[in-house]
Design a protein around this motif. Structure first.
Motif, PDB file in Angstrom:
ATOM      1  N   PRO A   1      -7.014  -7.401  -9.998  1.00 42.63           N
ATOM      2  CA  PRO A   1      -6.364  -6.613  -8.623  1.00 42.63           C
ATOM      3  C   PRO A   1      -4.968  -6.558  -8.713  1.00 42.63           C
ATOM      4  O   PRO A   1      -4.155  -5.509  -8.488  1.00 42.63           O
ATOM      5  CB  PRO A   1      -6.596  -7.293  -7.509  1.00 42.63           C
ATOM      6  CG  PRO A   1      -8.356  -7.755  -7.789  1.00 42.63           C
ATOM      7  CD  PRO A   1      -8.014  -8.323  -9.166  1.00 42.63           C
TER       8      PRO A   1
ATOM      9  N   ASP B   1      -5.678  -3.355   0.185  1.00 41.11           N
ATOM     10  CA  ASP B   1      -5.196  -4.662  -0.510  1.00 41.11           C
ATOM     11  C   ASP B   1      -6.109  -5.630  -0.153  1.00 41.11           C
ATOM     12  O   ASP B   1      -5.969  -6.885   0.216  1.00 41.11           O
ATOM     13  CB  ASP B   1      -3.679  -5.180  -0.331  1.00 41.11           C
ATOM     14  CG  ASP B   1      -3.394  -6.426  -1.208  1.00 41.11           C
ATOM     15  OD1 ASP B   1      -4.214  -6.552  -2.294  1.00 41.11           O
ATOM     16  OD2 ASP B   1      -2.556  -7.110  -0.695  1.00 41.11           O
TER      17      ASP B   1
ATOM     18  N   ALA C   1      -4.359  -8.988  -3.592  1.00 40.28           N
ATOM     19  CA  ALA C   1      -4.214  -8.782  -5.037  1.00 40.28           C
ATOM     20  C   ALA C   1      -3.298 -10.132  -5.468  1.00 40.28           C
ATOM     21  O   ALA C   1      -3.408 -10.617  -6.621  1.00 40.28           O
ATOM     22  CB  ALA C   1      -3.620  -7.702  -5.169  1.00 40.28           C
TER      23      ALA C   1
ATOM     24  N   ALA D   1      -4.625   5.790  -3.909  1.00 41.28           N
ATOM     25  CA  ALA D   1      -4.892   4.319  -4.113  1.00 41.28           C
ATOM     26  C   ALA D   1      -6.463   4.336  -4.132  1.00 41.28           C
ATOM     27  O   ALA D   1      -7.217   4.279  -2.905  1.00 41.28           O
ATOM     28  CB  ALA D   1      -4.453   3.282  -2.812  1.00 41.28           C
TER      29      ALA D   1
ATOM     30  N   SER E   1      -7.895  -0.886  -3.216  1.00 40.08           N
ATOM     31  CA  SER E   1      -6.365  -0.783  -3.499  1.00 40.08           C
ATOM     32  C   SER E   1      -5.480  -0.216  -2.289  1.00 40.08           C
ATOM     33  O   SER E   1      -4.403  -0.505  -2.147  1.00 40.08           O
ATOM     34  CB  SER E   1      -5.917  -0.101  -4.871  1.00 40.08           C
ATOM     35  OG  SER E   1      -6.458   1.102  -4.583  1.00 40.08           O
TER      36      SER E   1
END
Length: 277
Positions: free
Chosen positions: A53, A83, A121, A66, A80
């Motif tokens: 990630p 997050d 991530a 994203a 993404s």
């Protein structure tokens, strides 16, 4: 919109390196436009990559969106946009230790590294990438924490990486794979002396299937793009698997179609069948 006789997919999945991005590691304007057209039509676009990630942000920037992401060759589902790690499949410490000892015996001189996962991530609770002193990186990795061999396998990991420069990854697989007895899945995304192990049954196909289920999409309505052996399970399970022209022979053999190369907008050329500019 056009279809040229091809059924419109309900989900698009693409590998990143060597497939979606060009040789300068950029998303071309044409590819970005094709992806945005599909998403605007309500079709989710998913990344399916060996990357962790923390290496997704540059792709997000290049795409200008994203996406949901299958990371670490299927071991991690990552959103993404928020997050957030949604799910992860790890190798146990017992299995990591066993595989590491086996690798050291059949691949003398190899170095070990492990990819771990947190809640986000860049989760700093524990080092996310650790490697032994004799692990020679196959590409730039500023996130590395050097530890002993024992420490590499001291915590569960989404991937165990084994590096032996000077030998083809395919030859490493030939030596190690017959001895794994189903305790781990083995693949590679570069033929430059690096192989990657995940928990049993974990592949890009398993990760993509799990993500499709979360999205309420029939796994049989996927178009998938890839270029390396770690893409083969995904290309095989998709309704339409597409290899780029620069792909490894194993990926080409598994695909239903071969498009142009990653540097010649191969992904975009296929998507434009349904979503023309």
């Amino acid at each position: 919109m056009q279809d040229n006789g091809y059924p419109k997919p309900l989900l698009i999945a693409s590998d990143v390196d060597g497939t979606l991005i060009d040789d300068d590691e950029m998303v071309s304007a044409r590819t970005r436009a094709a992806v945005h057209a599909a998403v605007a039509d309500g079709v989710p676009f998913v990344l399916a990559t060996g990357r962790p990630p923390r290496w997704i942000a540059p792709v997000v920037d290049g795409l200008g969106m994203a996406p949901m992401t299958v990371c670490a060759n299927g071991a991690v589902l990552y959103d993404s946009a928020t997050d957030r790690v949604l799910a992860a499949e790890t190798l146990s410490v017992e299995t990591l230790t066993w595989v590491a000892e086996l690798a050291k015996s059949v691949l003398p001189g190899c170095g070990l590294a492990a990819e771990r996962i947190g809640a986000t991530a860049h989760d700093a609770a524990t080092p996310q990438f650790v490697s032994s002193p004799d692990y020679e990186h196959a590409w730039l990795n500023p996130d590395d924490t050097e530890v002993s061999d024992d420490e590499v396998v001291a915590y569960p990991a989404v991937k165990l990486l084994i590096r032996l420069p000077g030998i083809a990854s395919s030859h490493m697989v030939e030596r190690l794979a017959p001895l794994l007895n189903g305790r781990a899945d083995l693949t590679y995304s570069t033929n430059n002396g690096l192989i990657e192990l995940s928990a049993p049954g974990v592949t890009k196909a398993s990760g993509l299937s799990a993500l499709a289920s979360r999205l309420g999409i029939d796994g049989g309505a996927i178009v998938a793009f890839g270029d390396m052996p770690n893409d083969v399970p995904m290309l095989s399970m998709a309704r339409h698997g597409v290899a780029v022209a620069n792909a490894h022979p194993d990926a080409i053999a598994a695909a239903d179609e071969v498009t142009t190369s990653n540097s010649a907008d191969g992904v975009a050329r296929v998507l434009e069948r349904w979503w023309a500019n």
